[in-house]
Design a protein around this motif. Structure first.
Motif, PDB file in Angstrom:
ATOM      1  N   GLN A 170      -2.805   2.195   2.943  1.00 31.32           N
ATOM      2  CA  GLN A 170      -2.546   3.632   2.952  1.00 31.32           C
ATOM      3  C   GLN A 170      -3.668   4.385   2.238  1.00 31.32           C
ATOM      4  N   ARG A 171      -4.169   3.828   1.132  1.00 33.83           N
ATOM      5  CA  ARG A 171      -5.274   4.486   0.419  1.00 33.83           C
ATOM      6  C   ARG A 171      -6.535   4.527   1.274  1.00 33.83           C
ATOM      7  N   LEU A 174      -5.965   7.305   3.872  1.00 37.24           N
ATOM      8  CA  LEU A 174      -5.969   8.599   3.191  1.00 37.24           C
ATOM      9  C   LEU A 174      -7.395   8.982   2.792  1.00 37.24           C
TER      10      LEU A 174
END
Length: 84
Positions: A16-17, A20
Motif C-alpha cells: 500500500q505504501r 500511495l
C-alpha cells in the motif's frame, strides 16, 4: 527479508505504501483549462490518468487494497491490459 515486508507504518503495509508513494508523486491540482490545453498540445496524459490508468490494470494493486467489483477503480479482469 519476509519479516520486513509485514511492517505496518501509518496503518499501511509495504504494498500500500508503494502505490500511495507512486500516486503522491503525480499529485497535482490543475485547472480544467490547463488540462484541456495539455490534452490538445502534449503527448503525455494528465497526471490523474498516469495513476488511475496503470494501477487499475495491476493485480498487485487489487491485492494491496482489496479492490472489488463495484469499487471506483475496479476494472473487470477481462478488459485489464496485460502486456507480459
Amino acid at each position: 527479508d519476509q519479516f520486513k515486508n509485514k511492517v505496518i507504518i501509518a496503518g499501511l503495509n509495504h504494498s500500500q505504501r508503494f502505490f500511495l508513494g507512486y500516486a503522491l508523486a503525480w499529485m497535482v491540482n490543475e485547472r480544467p483549462e490547463t488540462v484541456a490545453s495539455q490534452v490538445k498540445s502534449n503527448e503525455h496524459s494528465p497526471a490523474k490518468f498516469r495513476v488511475n490508468g496503470p494501477l487499475s490494470n495491476m493485480p498487485e494493486f487489487y491485492q494491496a487494497f482489496g479492490v472489488k467489483a463495484g469499487d471506483q477503480l475496479w476494472v473487470s479482469d477481462s478488459v485489464r491490459v496485460k502486456i507480459w
